[in-house]
Design an enzyme around this catalytic site. Structure first.
Site, mmCIF file in Angstrom:
data_model
loop_
_atom_site.group_PDB
_atom_site.id
_atom_site.type_symbol
_atom_site.label_atom_id
_atom_site.label_comp_id
_atom_site.label_asym_id
_atom_site.label_seq_id
_atom_site.Cartn_x
_atom_site.Cartn_y
_atom_site.Cartn_z
ATOM 1 N N TYR A 189 0.920 -1.208 -0.095
ATOM 2 C CA TYR A 189 0.005 0.069 0.068
ATOM 3 C C TYR A 189 0.741 1.188 -0.051
ATOM 4 O O TYR A 189 0.442 2.320 -0.668
ATOM 5 C CB TYR A 189 -1.143 0.016 1.085
ATOM 6 C CG TYR A 189 -2.056 -1.024 1.268
ATOM 7 C CD1 TYR A 189 -3.109 -0.633 0.495
ATOM 8 C CD2 TYR A 189 -1.932 -2.186 1.676
ATOM 9 C CE1 TYR A 189 -4.339 -1.531 0.439
ATOM 10 C CE2 TYR A 189 -2.976 -3.044 1.493
ATOM 11 C CZ TYR A 189 -4.051 -2.686 0.883
ATOM 12 O OH TYR A 189 -5.228 -3.559 0.719
ATOM 13 N N ASP A 244 29.304 -4.882 10.231
ATOM 14 C CA ASP A 244 29.763 -5.044 8.936
ATOM 15 C C ASP A 244 29.590 -6.380 8.104
ATOM 16 O O ASP A 244 28.224 -6.591 7.800
ATOM 17 C CB ASP A 244 31.239 -4.769 9.151
ATOM 18 C CG ASP A 244 31.418 -3.269 9.561
ATOM 19 O OD1 ASP A 244 30.654 -2.313 9.430
ATOM 20 O OD2 ASP A 244 32.573 -3.242 10.313
#
Length: 794
Positions: A281, A545
């Site tokens: 939506y 990371d």
């Protein structure tokens, strides 16, 4: 028009030119000019306008697509039938048959109106379309017909398609037929503020759709008063029913905070009350709103609300972090994951088209930034070429953008969390990880209208890895993947009934995490309370990371076999090699495992010798199994490799800990098993914590008051502590979103505040440093500070 409005999304001649509007139509419409200009603008959005070079290869290919779509839509069309215009659309109980009939007529009308098609201006086709419209108005749609099934079809789906058809055929319709069309649409959709048979307040995407229907209908009728109502109704676009707020503000920024449908300041988008829906939506809202703003720009009905500037933030905070090389994180797509038509990077196409429409009216300071962003989106998706699939108006705009001197933005590298919808994204140069959770604030999944019937575990800690296999979550992933073993989830190995437990919140408040800004360092977690069973699991993901540490504890259930899924990968190469502790393996029941490597995907390193099960299989399913509304019965087969840990029947206090190394080679996986770059510090039911060897970073999720290494917390919290260049960065949040404050004790002596966000106080304590963070009203957002030693006195 206010200066703010003009600088935000001014509808200047340049804006219209960028959408290839015919030059004679440029200018500013006045109320006494009528609405011919607006009708021409909408016509150009649908057709690309009259100024296109139809000999240019990409344009010619797009025109050919329009032609082919029309040929397909025309098959079986027969206005002399009594049961329906098409033999496959005869139902008088399934409302989608009515919408689809109107959509096919609109497809044919587009071919009639686009210069260069074989049907362009064809009188026979125009007559056939007129007869088709008459049939629908006589037999299906209008004041004399009762609605059935889904309100959306009657008030939005049918109305949009019929309005578009009327704009395209305007000169060929005649006054009487046009009046019957507009009367029919107004019968179902008379008010831009209300919808459904019970006339509820329309919210979120539904409101923008409704406003669009009323606006185009008003243009067809020349009704300026209705256009005023549309303009004013847009100021409630992020509203939540009786607790609505002004247009384009964060849905939680006014009364009814935390309950509204719409966009939030962290980029979250909720629809149907508590469902995350940016990729469903949300993208439809952006697409429709961009059309509507373009339609009304530089007229007496332009949107003057200064808060329209928030649309820019929706793009940068609510879409960009959720898009991965053309794909949109499936955890925010709702039941659309169960639609075959929405796979293949379709959601991102809608977002790109919307931003192309918004670009020309942006402030000069933002033009280059958004141009670079869109250029990055288009060029980095090598799976689905945007220029080969978009509409003619967007194609022309995209070609001009790609020819500009502005360089693409570059690969997004960031860690982003969305506490208002319990989702996280971890972007690295070579991969992205998406995490889906839920809590007492957010629903687990949506299954309505007989869609997404097997979405049971989409938010039970699902972890989706996006790498250079750009079609991984396309090409029939969702019907063929084992829905009981979605990657990252902890589940009871039993099959629920279709749609069981949908629209359910958790009994637990703890879902969320903390992140260090400007880095790809984040801690995330959830207190999983499974629907339909007694299963509970504390789950953490420490995204550091290129290493993601998965930690689980307190896995307990009164009955049933419980599993935690390490990976479930649809294989590009069905024979992709599986290596276990450095040795090729066929899979099966594996014991004492320290590392696993899957060629083309990456490695998994376990904190201790672990029993792992590996299953390589060909899985066959149909889309209809997960979607009886739109799915087909055609079987599809795909190869998978699934890894999981079996916690046994009715486990008590079970756990897990492994490092995920996306894209790692077999050799790197082996080295990490010998010398793990990150090690667990705590895996209890009080706290999960890990430490990175390279810099001593500590990341911790506290489920209750406790200690992890040098860090103690007085209650639930998510914390990162990173030593850096003689300073210490700290990030903290309240994932329960209930605490007034968090108190941390850090065993660091002699440190003072270098910088801190508002609401942070630091004091020296006997054991080191005490940090107090005001978390009231922050809705799970991260608070940061940096500590440093004071300068030495000479």
């Amino acid at each position: 028009m206010t200066a703010t409005r003009r600088t935000v999304l001014a509808g200047t001649g340049a804006a219209l030119a960028a959408l290839a509007l015919p030059t004679p139509l440029l200018g500013t419409a006045r109320a006494d000019d009528g609405t011919a200009l607006l009708r021409a603008r909408w016509h150009t959005l649908l057709t690309g306008g009259t100024g296109l070079d139809t000999t240019e290869p990409r344009i010619a290919a797009a025109i050919s697509r329009v032609d082919r779509a029309a040929v397909s839509a025309a098959k079986g069309l027969d206005p002399s039938r009594t049961d329906g215009l098409w033999p496959d659309l005869t139902s008088t109980s399934v409302s989608n048959h009515v919408t689809t009939s109107f959509k096919r007529l609109a497809t044919l009308a587009t071919a009639w109106a686009v210069p260069g098609t074989s049907q362009y201006g064809d009188a026979t086709l125009a007559d056939l379309l007129d007869r088709g419209i008459d049939w629908m108005l006589e037999h299906r749609y209008g004041p004399g017909h009762e609605r059935f099934d889904n309100d959306w079809d009657w008030e939005i789906g049918c109305a949009q398609a019929l309005n578009d058809t009327a704009v395209l055929l305007y000169e060929a319709l005649g006054t009487d037929r046009l009046t019957r069309i507009t009367d029919a649409v107004r019968h179902y959709t008379p008010d831009p503020n209300l919808w459904r048979a019970d006339r509820q307040i329309a919210t979120g995407a539904n409101r923008v759709w409704i406003c669009t229907v009323v606006a185009v209908g008003a243009v067809l009728r020349g009704d300026g008063a209705d256009l005023v109502r549309v303009r004013d109704a847009l100021s409630d676009v992020s509203g939540g029913g009786a607790n609505s707020v002004l247009a384009f503000q964060d849905a939680g920024s006014g009364t009814g905070e935390g309950t509204g449908e719409g966009f939030y300041s962290d980029g979250s988008f909720l629809q149907h009350y508590k469902h995350p829906y940016n990729g469903g939506y949300g993208k439809e809202l952006l697409g429709s709103l961009s059309r509507l703003l373009h339609l009304l720009d530089a007229t007496d009905w332009q949107v003057t609300d200064a808060d329209v500037a928030n649309v820019r933030h929706w793009v940068t905070d609510g879409f960009d972090p959720l898009i991965v090389r053309g794909d949109v994180q499936a955890g925010v797509c709702g039941r659309e994951v169960a639609r075959a038509s929405k796979q293949g990077h379709v959601a991102a196409q809608t977002v790109i088209e919307a931003v192309l429409r918004l670009l020309p009216g942006l402030p000069a300071a933002d033009t280059d930034r958004f141009t670079a962003l869109v250029k990055q989106w288009i060029t980095e998706d090598t799976y689905r070429d945007f220029l080969d699939v978009t509409d003619l108006a967007s194609l022309a705009a995209a070609q001009r953008l790609l020819a500009s001197d502005t360089a693409p933005r570059g690969t997004l590298v960031t860690h982003r969390q969305f506490p208002r919808m319990d989702k996280a994204m971890h972007h690295r140069p070579a991969f992205t990880l998406g995490i889906s959770a839920y809590s007492s604030r957010i629903y687990n999944y949506e299954s309505i209208q007989n869609e997404n019937l097997h979405g049971w575990h989409l938010s039970d800690g699902m972890v989706l890895l996006y790498d250079d296999d750009l079609g991984h979550y396309s090409e029939d992933y969702w019907p063929t993947v084992d829905p009981l073993r979605l990657p990252g989830t902890t589940v009871v190995a039993a099959r629920p009934a279709d749609a069981a437990g949908q629209r359910t919140t958790s009994a637990a408040d703890w879902a969320g995490g903390a992140a260090l800004p400007g880095t790809t360092l984040g801690a995330y977690g959830m207190d999983l309370r499974a629907y339909g069973s007694s299963l509970r699991a504390l789950k953490s993901w420490f995204c550091l990371d290129d290493v993601i540490v998965h930690v689980g504890s307190g896995i307990t259930a009164n009955a049933g076999v419980v599993e935690t899924v390490v990976e479930n990968r649809k294989l590009r190469d069905a024979d992709a090699e599986l290596t276990v502790d450095g040795v090729a393996s066929p899979g099966g029941d594996l014991t004492g495992v320290r590392s696993v490597h899957l060629a083309g995907t990456g490695g998994y390193v376990f904190a201790r010798p672990t029993a792992v099960r590996a299953l390589r299989e060909q899985r066959t399913a149909t889309w209809r199994e997960i979607n009886t509304k739109y799915g087909t019965d055609t079987p599809v087969t795909r190869p998978y490799l699934t890894l999981w840990q079996d916690h046994g029947a009715a486990p008590s206090g079970a756990g897990y800990c492994w490092l995920q190394l996306p894209g790692a080679s077999a050799e790197r996986t082996r080295r990490c098993a010998l010398a793990p770059p990150v090690r667990a510090v705590a895996e209890s039911e009080t706290v999960h914590a890990v430490r990175r060897a390279a810099d001593g970073l500590l990341a911790a999720n506290f489920w209750a008051a406790g200690r992890a290494g040098e860090l103690a917390a007085d209650g639930p919290a998510s914390v990162l502590v990173r030593p850096r260049d003689g300073r210490v960065d700290v990030a903290v949040s309240d994932p329960t979103q209930l605490r007034e404050r968090i108190v941390l004790d850090l065993d660091l002596r002699g440190f003072d505040v270098h910088r801190a966000d508002p609401g942070v106080t630091v004091a020296r304590a006997a054991a080191g440093t005490r940090i107090t963070v005001d978390t009231a009203g922050r809705n799970g957002a991260t608070v940061t500070l940096t500590l440093s030693r004071p300068p030495s006195r000479s």
